[in-house]
Design an enzyme around this catalytic site. Structure first.
Site, PDB file in Angstrom:
ATOM      1  N   ASP A 169      -2.316   8.099   2.226  1.00 41.01           N
ATOM      2  CA  ASP A 169      -2.593   7.131   3.290  1.00 41.01           C
ATOM      3  C   ASP A 169      -1.796   7.549   4.524  1.00 41.01           C
ATOM      4  OD1 ASP A 169      -3.191   4.955   4.812  1.00 41.01           O
ATOM      5  OD2 ASP A 169      -2.318   3.460   3.501  1.00 41.01           O
TER       6      ASP A 169
ATOM      7  N   PHE B 183      -9.013  -0.543   1.614  1.00 40.34           N
ATOM      8  CA  PHE B 183      -8.234  -0.574   0.376  1.00 40.34           C
ATOM      9  C   PHE B 183      -9.163  -0.361  -0.809  1.00 40.34           C
ATOM     10  CE2 PHE B 183      -5.759  -2.471  -3.077  1.00 40.34           C
ATOM     11  CZ  PHE B 183      -4.551  -1.816  -2.862  1.00 40.34           C
ATOM     12  N   VAL B 184      -8.856   0.664  -1.611  1.00 35.54           N
ATOM     13  CA  VAL B 184      -9.726   1.011  -2.744  1.00 35.54           C
ATOM     14  C   VAL B 184      -8.972   0.878  -4.065  1.00 35.54           C
ATOM     15  CG1 VAL B 184     -11.221   2.564  -1.428  1.00 35.54           C
ATOM     16  CG2 VAL B 184      -9.151   3.473  -2.506  1.00 35.54           C
TER      17      VAL B 184
HETATM   18  P1  5GP Z   1       1.292   6.875   1.626  1.00 33.69           P
HETATM   19  O1  5GP Z   1       2.730   7.122   1.369  1.00 33.69           O
HETATM   20  O2  5GP Z   1       0.470   8.119   1.797  1.00 33.69           O
HETATM   21  O3  5GP Z   1       1.087   5.898   2.765  1.00 33.69           O
HETATM   22  O4  5GP Z   1       0.757   6.060   0.391  1.00 33.69           O
HETATM   23  C1  5GP Z   1       0.442   6.647  -0.829  1.00 33.69           C
HETATM   24  C2  5GP Z   1       0.422   5.616  -1.931  1.00 33.69           C
HETATM   25  O5  5GP Z   1       0.021   4.334  -1.424  1.00 33.69           O
HETATM   26  C3  5GP Z   1      -0.602   5.962  -2.989  1.00 33.69           C
HETATM   27  O6  5GP Z   1      -0.055   6.792  -3.992  1.00 33.69           O
HETATM   28  C4  5GP Z   1      -1.003   4.589  -3.495  1.00 33.69           C
HETATM   29  O7  5GP Z   1      -0.109   4.166  -4.494  1.00 33.69           O
HETATM   30  C5  5GP Z   1      -0.856   3.669  -2.299  1.00 33.69           C
HETATM   31  N1  5GP Z   1      -2.120   3.430  -1.592  1.00 33.69           N
HETATM   32  C6  5GP Z   1      -2.462   3.832  -0.352  1.00 33.69           C
HETATM   33  N2  5GP Z   1      -3.700   3.431  -0.029  1.00 33.69           N
HETATM   34  C7  5GP Z   1      -4.179   2.773  -1.116  1.00 33.69           C
HETATM   35  C8  5GP Z   1      -5.449   2.150  -1.427  1.00 33.69           C
HETATM   36  O8  5GP Z   1      -6.404   2.091  -0.638  1.00 33.69           O
HETATM   37  N3  5GP Z   1      -5.550   1.600  -2.659  1.00 33.69           N
HETATM   38  C9  5GP Z   1      -4.550   1.611  -3.568  1.00 33.69           C
HETATM   39  N4  5GP Z   1      -4.789   1.032  -4.734  1.00 33.69           N
HETATM   40  N5  5GP Z   1      -3.357   2.186  -3.310  1.00 33.69           N
HETATM   41  C10 5GP Z   1      -3.175   2.771  -2.099  1.00 33.69           C
END
Ligand code: 5GP
Length: 183
Positions: A106, A156-157
């Site tokens: 993300d 959000f998925v």
């Molecule tokens: P980042 O550090 O890249 O912002 O976030 C990564 C982590 O955020 C992923 O490993 C996951 O746990 C969570 N995350 C980010 N977007 C989503 C989403 O759309 N759905 C879910 N279930 N988790 C997400």
């Protein structure tokens, strides 16, 4: 898959068949890239468990696996801003060719921190495989994703390892949550 999963608050983004086809493509690409290398997949728990399990079975190489657990989002749907190591690797990665396996990128904060942490451990190479990549602006522009399943909308998925407050990881498809307030 015989089991039917129905939830009126979910809209299918990628079916089990679409995921399986794409994962096999990534696996074949990785097998070509890592022939004769000492490859270790590092699964980031818990979200990557299903992707990792499926992906490694499409990589025709003598590889190993290890796991890390980190917390970034906890039970919230927005980034908590930092990464805490809850479980570290079991084995050293010195001299190994590492692929970090994530469910979704993300902001990129989690992987950026993980690259900093693992980058100091003497691996021969470290690359990133993620099933999903969101177009959200990266906190750190230097983050390079080497193997990506799908670019997805900024929604959000859940499913295929991804959760909402611990649930939905067992869905065989990836779904968009229509109304997050109803989760
Ligand atoms: P980042 O550090 O890249 O912002 O976030 C990564 C982590 O955020 C992923 O490993 C996951 O746990 C969570 N995350 C980010 N977007 C989503 C989403 O759309 N759905 C879910 N279930 N988790 C997400």
């Amino acid at each position: 898959m015989a089991t039917e999963f129905t939830d009126s608050n979910l809209e299918t983004l990628y079916s089990a068949a679409q995921i399986s086809e794409r994962v096999a493509e990534l696996g074949a690409e990785i097998a070509r890239d890592y022939a004769a290398k000492d490859l270790v997949f590092i699964g980031i728990l818990k979200g990557s468990c299903i992707f990792l399990a499926d992906l490694i079975r499409t990589v025709d190489l003598r590889l190993t696996i290890d796991f890390m657990a980190v917390s970034s989002y906890k039970d919230e749907k927005v980034s908590s801003g930092d990464v805490e190591i809850l479980k570290d690797l079991t084995n050293p990665i010195r001299g190994k060719d590492v692929i970090i396996c994530e469910d979704i990128v993300d902001t990129g904060l989690t992987l950026f921190r993980l690259l900093e942490i693992l980058g100091s451990r003497g691996a021969n190479s470290i690359k990133i495989a993620t099933l999903l990549d969101k177009p959200a602006p990266r906190l750190k522009k230097e983050l390079k994703i080497d193997y990506c399943g799908f670019q997805i909308p900024n929604k959000f998925v859940v499913g295929y390892g991804l959760d909402a407050a611990g649930r939905y990881r067992n869905l065989p498809f990836i779904g968009v949550v229509k109304n997050p307030d109803e989760l």
